[in-house]
Design a protein around this motif. Sequence first.
Motif, short mmCIF file in Angstrom:
data_model
loop_
_atom_site.label_atom_id
_atom_site.label_comp_id
_atom_site.label_asym_id
_atom_site.label_seq_id
_atom_site.Cartn_x
_atom_site.Cartn_y
_atom_site.Cartn_z
N MET A 200 0.85 -1.18 0.00
CA MET A 200 0.00 0.00 0.00
C MET A 200 0.89 1.24 0.00
O MET A 200 1.75 1.39 0.87
CB MET A 200 -0.90 0.00 1.24
CG MET A 200 -2.02 -1.02 1.19
SD MET A 200 -3.37 -0.48 0.12
CE MET A 200 -4.67 -1.57 0.71
N TRP A 201 0.66 2.11 -0.96
CA TRP A 201 1.53 3.27 -1.13
C TRP A 201 0.69 4.54 -1.21
O TRP A 201 -0.30 4.59 -1.94
CB TRP A 201 2.36 3.12 -2.39
CG TRP A 201 3.37 4.23 -2.59
CD1 TRP A 201 3.18 5.42 -3.21
CD2 TRP A 201 4.71 4.24 -2.11
NE1 TRP A 201 4.32 6.19 -3.16
CE2 TRP A 201 5.27 5.48 -2.49
CE3 TRP A 201 5.49 3.33 -1.41
CZ2 TRP A 201 6.59 5.83 -2.19
CZ3 TRP A 201 6.81 3.67 -1.09
CH2 TRP A 201 7.35 4.91 -1.49
N SER A 202 1.10 5.55 -0.44
CA SER A 202 0.43 6.84 -0.50
C SER A 202 1.21 7.78 -1.40
O SER A 202 2.30 8.22 -1.04
CB SER A 202 0.32 7.45 0.90
OG SER A 202 -0.14 8.79 0.81
N LEU A 209 2.49 2.24 3.42
CA LEU A 209 1.60 2.29 4.57
C LEU A 209 1.28 0.88 5.02
O LEU A 209 1.24 -0.05 4.22
CB LEU A 209 0.29 3.02 4.23
CG LEU A 209 0.39 4.49 3.81
CD1 LEU A 209 -1.00 5.02 3.47
CD2 LEU A 209 1.00 5.34 4.91
N ALA A 210 1.03 0.75 6.32
CA ALA A 210 0.59 -0.53 6.87
C ALA A 210 -0.92 -0.64 6.72
O ALA A 210 -1.63 0.36 6.58
CB ALA A 210 0.99 -0.63 8.34
N GLU A 211 -1.43 -1.86 6.79
CA GLU A 211 -2.87 -2.07 6.70
C GLU A 211 -3.60 -1.28 7.80
O GLU A 211 -4.70 -0.77 7.58
CB GLU A 211 -3.19 -3.57 6.84
CG GLU A 211 -4.66 -3.91 6.80
CD GLU A 211 -5.33 -3.59 5.48
OE1 GLU A 211 -6.55 -3.32 5.48
OE2 GLU A 211 -4.64 -3.59 4.44
N PRO A 444 -6.61 8.83 -1.52
CA PRO A 444 -6.59 7.43 -1.97
C PRO A 444 -5.16 6.92 -2.14
O PRO A 444 -4.24 7.70 -2.41
CB PRO A 444 -7.34 7.48 -3.31
CG PRO A 444 -7.29 8.89 -3.76
CD PRO A 444 -7.23 9.72 -2.53
N VAL A 445 -4.99 5.63 -1.96
CA VAL A 445 -3.68 5.00 -2.07
C VAL A 445 -3.68 4.02 -3.24
O VAL A 445 -4.73 3.72 -3.82
CB VAL A 445 -3.29 4.28 -0.76
CG1 VAL A 445 -3.29 5.26 0.39
CG2 VAL A 445 -4.24 3.13 -0.47
N ILE A 446 -2.52 3.51 -3.55
CA ILE A 446 -2.38 2.53 -4.62
C ILE A 446 -1.51 1.37 -4.12
O ILE A 446 -0.84 1.49 -3.10
CB ILE A 446 -1.72 3.15 -5.88
CG1 ILE A 446 -0.29 3.64 -5.56
CG2 ILE A 446 -2.58 4.28 -6.44
CD1 ILE A 446 0.48 4.15 -6.78
#
Length: 959
Positions: A200-202, A209-211, A444-446
């Motif tokens: 997960m990347w911001s 990022l962590a869950e 939003p993240v990807i």
Amino acid sequence: MTESKSTDLYRDTVFLPSTSFPMRGGLPKKEPEILTRWKNIGLDEAIQQKSNDRLAAGHKVFTLHDGPPYANGHLHIGHALNKIIKDVINRAHRMNGEVVRYIPGWDCHGLPIEWRIEEEYRKAGKNKDDVPVLQFRAECRNYAKNWLSTQSAEFQRLGVQAEWDNRYATMDFSSEATIVEEIGRFLLNGSLYRGLRPVMWSPVEKTALAEAEIEYHDHTSVTIFVAFPIVNDPTTDKRLEGTSAVIWTTTPWTIPANRAIAYNTEITYQVIVADTVQEDSFVNIGAKFLVAQDLAEAFCSQVGIASHSVVHSLPGKALAGAVAAHPLRGKGFDYDVPLLAGDFVTTEAGTGLVHCAPAHGEDDFYLCRDHQIGVDELVEDDGRYVSTLPLFAGIHVFKASDPVCEQLTLVREESKQTHKAFAGLVSRSSIVHSYPHSWRSRAPVIYRATPQWFIAMDDDREIRKNALSVLEGVTFVPAQIRNRLTSMVASRPDWCISRQRAWGVPIAVFVNKETREVLRDETVMKRIVDAFKVEGADAWYTSPASRFLGEKYNADDFEQVFDIVDVWFESGSTHAFVLGKDKLNFPADLYLEGSDQHRGWFQSSLLECVGTRGVAPYKAIVTNGFVMDEQGRKMSKSLGNVVAPQDVNDSMGADILRLWVMNSDTNDDLRIGKEILKQQGDLYRRLRNTLRWLLGGLDGFSDAEKVSYDDLPELEKWVLHRLTELHQVIQQAVQSHEWVGVYPTLHHFCTTDLSAFYFDIRKDALYCDDKSSLRRRAVRTVLDILHRCLCTWLAPVLCFTAEEAWMARFGEGKSVHLEDFSTMPSEWSNDALAERWVQLRAVRRIITTEIENARREGVIKSSLQAAVDLSFSEQEAEIFGQYDWAELVIVSQVDVNIIPGAASLYTTRQNQAGEGHDIPRVRVASGHKCARCWKVLDEVGQNADHPELCLRCVDVVSQ
């Protein structure tokens, strides 16, 4: 003499209650005064000394390890909820005779603080990247320090007792040294590795990022069906010739990263041909598509195919070896797209064929890795395509849907004109769905594949397997939450612990530039830890690599890693610098946090401790719910429904907030608002009035008045039996950590058993009996016991009010928080007596109901004006005949009539109003009203010296 004059004459002979404990609490003003008093008398130090004495005497130690709140902003109602529950549990264990030390902690590193400092930079027109890293880290440290101090004061205002001057913080130098030491443990045991994985990347925050740092919000995404022409048909009868495999995706921006298509061998697929199409369809008649049989109809409807024919049906396994062309072939994407079997493919939506971009999805990554397909890193840290990407260089992925669809449209038109297999955009639409966002930036993240540092879950250390094993010995409250944590541990991927930020503890390791192997050297790691102990994590930024590598290694041969460690790793390591030291148990007896911490602190603490020590850091986990408003909505400033604990303190008092917590079902989501707090205020007043009544009745009480248990009347023995039952309730909660319902039970006892029953009955004896009478002394003996029990039982929750009630009796130099729960002599427990009083109270309710009816009908104005004709069967007379019913139902006279041969009149009583003799008959009492006790009795007037008094009152007045 008139009645009013005679009443005035004897008023001073009535032993009316007297106490300095006021009816109104005035908590917003009183509580800060009590806090100041505690500081002045050194209460915390006295508690610590008592713990030391107990430890020396071999008492049991209880340790609740504090999950660290984040040092960023004022406390919210969730903080108050969690800390109050912890405080109640700690206080209860301490008052139960155990050694309790509570070390509060704070989480001080990480992105939220860094983000705040960056916001200030942006306001000032400064660029974070232009600021020296040490200056930036210093500003982050000062920010966290200020909020830590603020939150500490706010927790103390809530009445939370802790070793505030001995708190821990993840940014303390000693903590930073321990955190890097824990990283070193994973490094040296081989579990730490660097690998390329999608995480997960911001793009906004430019970090993984962590869950636990993700929240989900509705998001509108462009959805597209895309056709990939089959270029290699493995079927012997060429069933895929001229056919295009169709995928559906909600992330058009990932199409440039496509490297494969996944199918499921258990799914039946069809080759369909478009016979007729709708006017607005992009599909041309005769186009052939490969889709799952179960989704063919839905697919045709969505892409505008009005009618179709099935050319072939074939099992998924027949697709093995098939190869498609990337739809943008000829435009810089000239590679084959193999069809690969994947168990994750379903027929829930789409086409039964899944587009795989290994850089942007976990399933995609692992499937492609298993088939030796490489990962293309096409997206920069800020979410823009790399400059070398054909067609889309520099475009942000969240703005890429239109450019990608435009190129796919060009491909589609070209395929139509050349009569090749259909390629490119088949259909475009949009969908509103739940999408992951950063909980800090709300952006939003990807998923993005980047080189990150991971802790392996399934290598030789078998962290996952061992974690699931040790969880079998952990107690969960409530019990059903066990499945939540175990399922999360069972399904989680390797732990990505690296972040691309500046404020935190660095992953202080070295990588060989030539071999790309991480250096695993115990001596090097020890040098790093020793430096951090003295200088903190800043030592990694101020020192040359040679300081740590020593003479054994050439610093030029190594890359020094500056990624910081995931803050969940930091907080998961807190057991290492708090527990097992200074009389604190390891593992902790209890971890207690909100339900979101199953994917956060509960899990990170478990994995960190299992990975380094092979055990869980806790023996039990208690989970509390979230706080909602009165309508069950999430609190938000926009809705105006936020309840701040500081506001409740100032308007109603912290004890009201504490009572709300312990009167709620904390295992589930809680609700709070003005009306709910008003209800808690009403409940509080009833408890306070109970304490006030006890204190008033105990005015001047001394040990000389006490009556032994054997000499107590049965009603007092019943009260003591009820105390043993409540004691068992408290003890069960202490042992099990299950406090839901405990204080509602205690409140019910105070209002129903005491105020509405025992106090009501014994008011006459307390006020009007002679001071030396056995009955009055017995009442005060029990009031003394009740006061001690209730003050200590209420002290963990109503910590200010219980203290006030204790001081009102024993003076300013005493504190209830240095007391223990009262012990219950075994002789007080009497089940047979308790059952008899259940029956007595049932009969009493019948009688008092009839008294109330007579009062409503105007027969009497008050119960003391009444006389009752009471009938019993012979059997009932044996049980109930010995009791003074006039005293029990608070009337002046009761005439008992025994009916020979009658069946039970009360224990199996039926409603026979007006027919039987089992209904109590209420009439006006004969005689005159005693000017002192107000009973109406025939004997009033028999004494010439005191003609206005009954004989009991004459005796008391005469003395």
